[in-house]
Design a protein around this motif. Structure first.
Motif, PDB file in Angstrom:
ATOM      1  N   PHE A  84       0.853  -1.180   0.000  1.00  0.00           N
ATOM      2  CA  PHE A  84       0.000   0.000   0.000  1.00  0.00           C
ATOM      3  C   PHE A  84       0.892   1.234   0.000  1.00  0.00           C
ATOM      4  N   SER A  85       0.619   2.183  -0.905  1.00  0.00           N
ATOM      5  CA  SER A  85       1.450   3.389  -1.020  1.00  0.00           C
ATOM      6  C   SER A  85       0.615   4.653  -0.917  1.00  0.00           C
ATOM      7  N   VAL A  86       1.251   5.700  -0.426  1.00  0.00           N
ATOM      8  CA  VAL A  86       0.663   7.033  -0.337  1.00  0.00           C
ATOM      9  C   VAL A  86       1.686   8.027  -0.866  1.00  0.00           C
ATOM     10  N   ALA A  87       1.280   8.953  -1.714  1.00  0.00           N
ATOM     11  CA  ALA A  87       2.192   9.984  -2.191  1.00  0.00           C
ATOM     12  C   ALA A  87       2.729  10.785  -1.012  1.00  0.00           C
ATOM     13  N   ALA A  88       4.039  10.999  -0.992  1.00  0.00           N
ATOM     14  CA  ALA A  88       4.654  11.683   0.146  1.00  0.00           C
ATOM     15  C   ALA A  88       5.940  12.363  -0.276  1.00  0.00           C
ATOM     16  N   SER A  89       6.242  13.474   0.350  1.00  0.00           N
ATOM     17  CA  SER A  89       7.489  14.191   0.101  1.00  0.00           C
ATOM     18  C   SER A  89       8.469  13.899   1.227  1.00  0.00           C
ATOM     19  N   ASP A  90       9.653  14.491   1.146  1.00  0.00           N
ATOM     20  CA  ASP A  90      10.683  14.276   2.171  1.00  0.00           C
ATOM     21  C   ASP A  90      10.146  14.561   3.570  1.00  0.00           C
ATOM     22  N   GLY A  91      10.515  13.711   4.510  1.00  0.00           N
ATOM     23  CA  GLY A  91      10.138  13.957   5.894  1.00  0.00           C
ATOM     24  C   GLY A  91       9.858  12.685   6.654  1.00  0.00           C
ATOM     25  N   GLU A  92       9.389  12.868   7.894  1.00  0.00           N
ATOM     26  CA  GLU A  92       9.041  11.758   8.766  1.00  0.00           C
ATOM     27  C   GLU A  92       7.522  11.654   8.878  1.00  0.00           C
ATOM     28  N   VAL A 134       7.225   5.327  13.143  1.00  0.00           N
ATOM     29  CA  VAL A 134       7.567   6.533  12.402  1.00  0.00           C
ATOM     30  C   VAL A 134       8.507   6.135  11.267  1.00  0.00           C
ATOM     31  N   VAL A 135       8.166   6.562  10.047  1.00  0.00           N
ATOM     32  CA  VAL A 135       8.879   6.156   8.839  1.00  0.00           C
ATOM     33  C   VAL A 135       9.459   7.379   8.141  1.00  0.00           C
ATOM     34  N   ASN A 136      10.703   7.269   7.712  1.00  0.00           N
ATOM     35  CA  ASN A 136      11.355   8.339   6.959  1.00  0.00           C
ATOM     36  C   ASN A 136      11.124   8.147   5.467  1.00  0.00           C
ATOM     37  N   VAL A 137      10.784   9.233   4.786  1.00  0.00           N
ATOM     38  CA  VAL A 137      10.668   9.242   3.326  1.00  0.00           C
ATOM     39  C   VAL A 137      11.694  10.232   2.799  1.00  0.00           C
ATOM     40  N   ARG A 138      12.427   9.839   1.764  1.00  0.00           N
ATOM     41  CA  ARG A 138      13.397  10.759   1.193  1.00  0.00           C
ATOM     42  C   ARG A 138      13.387  10.683  -0.328  1.00  0.00           C
ATOM     43  N   ASP A 189       8.150  16.375  15.387  1.00  0.00           N
ATOM     44  CA  ASP A 189       8.491  16.471  16.805  1.00  0.00           C
ATOM     45  C   ASP A 189       9.190  15.228  17.342  1.00  0.00           C
ATOM     46  N   VAL A 190       9.739  14.385  16.471  1.00  0.00           N
ATOM     47  CA  VAL A 190      10.487  13.220  16.941  1.00  0.00           C
ATOM     48  C   VAL A 190      11.920  13.307  16.432  1.00  0.00           C
ATOM     49  N   PRO A 191      12.892  12.843  17.215  1.00  0.00           N
ATOM     50  CA  PRO A 191      14.269  12.828  16.728  1.00  0.00           C
ATOM     51  C   PRO A 191      14.450  11.769  15.652  1.00  0.00           C
ATOM     52  N   THR A 192      15.399  12.009  14.766  1.00  0.00           N
ATOM     53  CA  THR A 192      15.711  11.079  13.686  1.00  0.00           C
ATOM     54  C   THR A 192      17.114  10.522  13.876  1.00  0.00           C
ATOM     55  N   VAL A 193      17.247   9.222  13.709  1.00  0.00           N
ATOM     56  CA  VAL A 193      18.554   8.569  13.752  1.00  0.00           C
ATOM     57  C   VAL A 193      18.982   8.298  12.313  1.00  0.00           C
ATOM     58  N   TYR A 194      19.896   9.102  11.801  1.00  0.00           N
ATOM     59  CA  TYR A 194      20.434   8.899  10.462  1.00  0.00           C
ATOM     60  C   TYR A 194      21.539   7.854  10.515  1.00  0.00           C
ATOM     61  N   CYS A 225      12.676   8.080  14.790  1.00  0.00           N
ATOM     62  CA  CYS A 225      12.623   7.623  13.402  1.00  0.00           C
ATOM     63  C   CYS A 225      14.015   7.188  12.958  1.00  0.00           C
ATOM     64  N   ILE A 226      14.105   6.057  12.267  1.00  0.00           N
ATOM     65  CA  ILE A 226      15.365   5.589  11.689  1.00  0.00           C
ATOM     66  C   ILE A 226      15.403   5.997  10.218  1.00  0.00           C
ATOM     67  N   ALA A 227      16.435   6.761   9.829  1.00  0.00           N
ATOM     68  CA  ALA A 227      16.607   7.186   8.439  1.00  0.00           C
ATOM     69  C   ALA A 227      17.925   6.609   7.932  1.00  0.00           C
ATOM     70  N   ASN A 228      17.842   5.454   7.293  1.00  0.00           N
ATOM     71  CA  ASN A 228      19.042   4.744   6.861  1.00  0.00           C
ATOM     72  C   ASN A 228      19.481   5.240   5.480  1.00  0.00           C
ATOM     73  N   ASN A 229      20.502   6.100   5.452  1.00  0.00           N
ATOM     74  CA  ASN A 229      21.006   6.652   4.201  1.00  0.00           C
ATOM     75  C   ASN A 229      22.209   5.883   3.660  1.00  0.00           C
ATOM     76  N   ALA A 230      22.528   4.750   4.260  1.00  0.00           N
ATOM     77  CA  ALA A 230      23.629   3.927   3.774  1.00  0.00           C
ATOM     78  C   ALA A 230      23.334   3.425   2.366  1.00  0.00           C
ATOM     79  N   GLU A 231      24.382   3.105   1.620  1.00  0.00           N
ATOM     80  CA  GLU A 231      24.217   2.589   0.259  1.00  0.00           C
ATOM     81  C   GLU A 231      25.343   1.620  -0.067  1.00  0.00           C
TER      82      GLU A 231
END
Length: 437
Positions: A84-92, A134-138, A189-194, A225-231
């Motif tokens: 299931f998907s929802v259109a979303a821009s950058d953010g948590e 909480v989910v990160n979208v980028r 209002d939640v911290p993000t763990v990059y 929120c976990i924002a995993n930017n590893a590649e």
């Protein structure tokens, strides 16, 4: 016995959808439901498909999947995975799901590129359970102070994957996944763990590959929120050169965290002095943003000597990471040391079940054996994530406050039995080895 971790969140939070557009940060709220008589919500049906025929995607079931049944006891349910998907821009985004159906159900929930949120939630017939994450979208676009457009330099494999698109995607999996309602709300209002790292950390988007960064969300509450930017294929230097570091720095804020793990590719192309200099820069820049850096030493490869001990194959990079952490008073998670203990406890044969080792014809189109002593399957990634979590707890790091209650203790010298681990695979499969330099 492996205990599956389930948050106890009961608040139902919501998200507004602006037709045909990605969700703006200040959007209002809407709920999506499988109930026959929705109240204040959008009812889902077989026509709720993402994207629409006109190409103006807003929300709906995605990746050519649909639940097998709709409105059955007020639930969308199936015996196969659905998205299931929802259109979303950058953010948590705060995601709340109400699970359950008129029949017994077992649901595993992932977000984006197989980020594990919930592991095998069993519910009796007619039962319901509310879970919040909480989910990160980028997206590749980078906000710059001067407004000059910049983007992350994506690798060919990243183009079009769920990790970098303009939507938030949920994967409902398990023996009989069932959901009654889905609500999503932009939050600030939640911290993000990059997380910055390579293929041993990244959200691997296809089976049978997995890494600890995509398992970590399983162990945290909806207060972070976990924002995993590893590649895959990254060195600490290329992470800067491909503007992945700029992407992180463009959004990291006071109260956030940056976990940093490199070494596997660096030893081939980044000299120790430069590695140390860049790591020091990451720490200084993170602190300047009011955020907290955390260094992670890279886990060992599956490389044993004749006596069953791990052969250290990462050169001076793990020790350099330790030295930088000590010299700059930065928190250190010594995954290198913990993985040595873990892999030696598993032994040469046991580790075959934690790394990507599969005989020919295990997967469609796989005519030769998969034999990779660097990358992990879901079980191996899960065990490494458990080690990360245990280190956070043992050291009483600030992240400890965001760990879910009731997580069982983990001793790398006594791995979780493979026979007690079960995580249903995602549908997407690739037999190609992740990028490496």
């Amino acid at each position: 016995m492996i205990q599956h971790l389930i948050p106890n969140c009961r608040s139902l939070l919501t998200l507004a959808i602006v037709a045909g557009l990605a969700i703006p940060a200040a959007a209002q709220s809407t709920t999506f439901t499988c109930a026959e008589k929705p109240v204040g919500a959008i009812q889902l049906s077989r026509a709720s498909v993402f994207p629409t025929a006109a190409g103006k995607a807003t929300f709906g079931f995605d990746l050519q999947t649909l639940p097998a049944s709709f409105l059955s006891g007020g639930a969308c349910a199936s015996d196969k995975p659905f998205f299931f998907s929802v259109a979303a821009s950058d953010g948590e985004y705060r995601v709340t799901v109400v699970l359950g159906a008129s029949e017994a159900s077992t649901t595993t929930l992932r977000a984006e590129s197989r980020r594990l949120l919930l592991m095998e939630k069993h519910l009796a017939a007619n039962a319901s359970d509310t879970e919040t994450f909480v989910v990160n979208v980028r997206t590749p676009e980078i906000a710059t102070p001067g407004g000059t457009p910049e983007t992350v330099k994506l690798k060919p494999r990243e183009i079009g994957i769920l990790e970098w698109d303009n939507k938030l995607t949920l994967e409902f999996n398990g023996e009989h996944p069932a959901v009654r309602a889905i609500t999503i709300e932009p939050v600030t209002d939640v911290p993000t763990v990059y997380i910055a790292g390579d293929s041993t950390v990244v959200d691997q988007d296809k089976e049978p590959w997995a890494a600890w960064g995509q398992i970590l969300p399983l162990f945290v509450t909806a207060k972070v929120c976990i924002a995993n930017n590893a590649e895959s294929g990254e060195t600490i230097k290329s992470f800067v050169g491909e503007r992945r570091y700029a992407k992180v720095m463009s959004t990291i804020k006071k109260g956030d965290y940056l976990m940093i793990q490199f070494a596997h590719n660096d030893q081939k192309s980044v000299p120790i002095p430069e590695y140390k200099e860049l790591m020091t820069r990451f720490i200084a820049d993170t602190r300047a943003k009011g955020a907290t850096p955390i260094l992670v030493t890279a886990m060992n490869r599956r490389n044993f000597d004749d006596s069953g001990h791990i052969v250290m194959s990462l050169g001076d990079y793990p020790q350099t990471t330790r030295d930088v952490a000590a010299g700059l008073h930065v928190a250190l998670i010594d995954l290198n040391a913990m993985s040595k203990t873990l892999f030696e406890a598993m032994g040469p044969n046991g580790t075959l079940k934690a790394f990507v080792h599969f005989p020919a014809n295990t997967f469609p189109g796989q005519t030769t054996e998969l034999k990779d002593d660097t990358h992990f399957n879901a079980y191996g990634a899960y065990e490494l994530a458990r080690a990360i979590v245990q280190s956070i707890r043992d050291q009483h790091l600030p992240l400890d406050q965001y760990l879910r209650p009731g997580i069982p203790s983990f001793d790398p010298a006594h791995p979780d039995p493979l026979a007690e681990f079960h995580l249903p695979p995602s549908p997407a499969i690739s037999i190609e080895t992740p990028y490496g330099r």
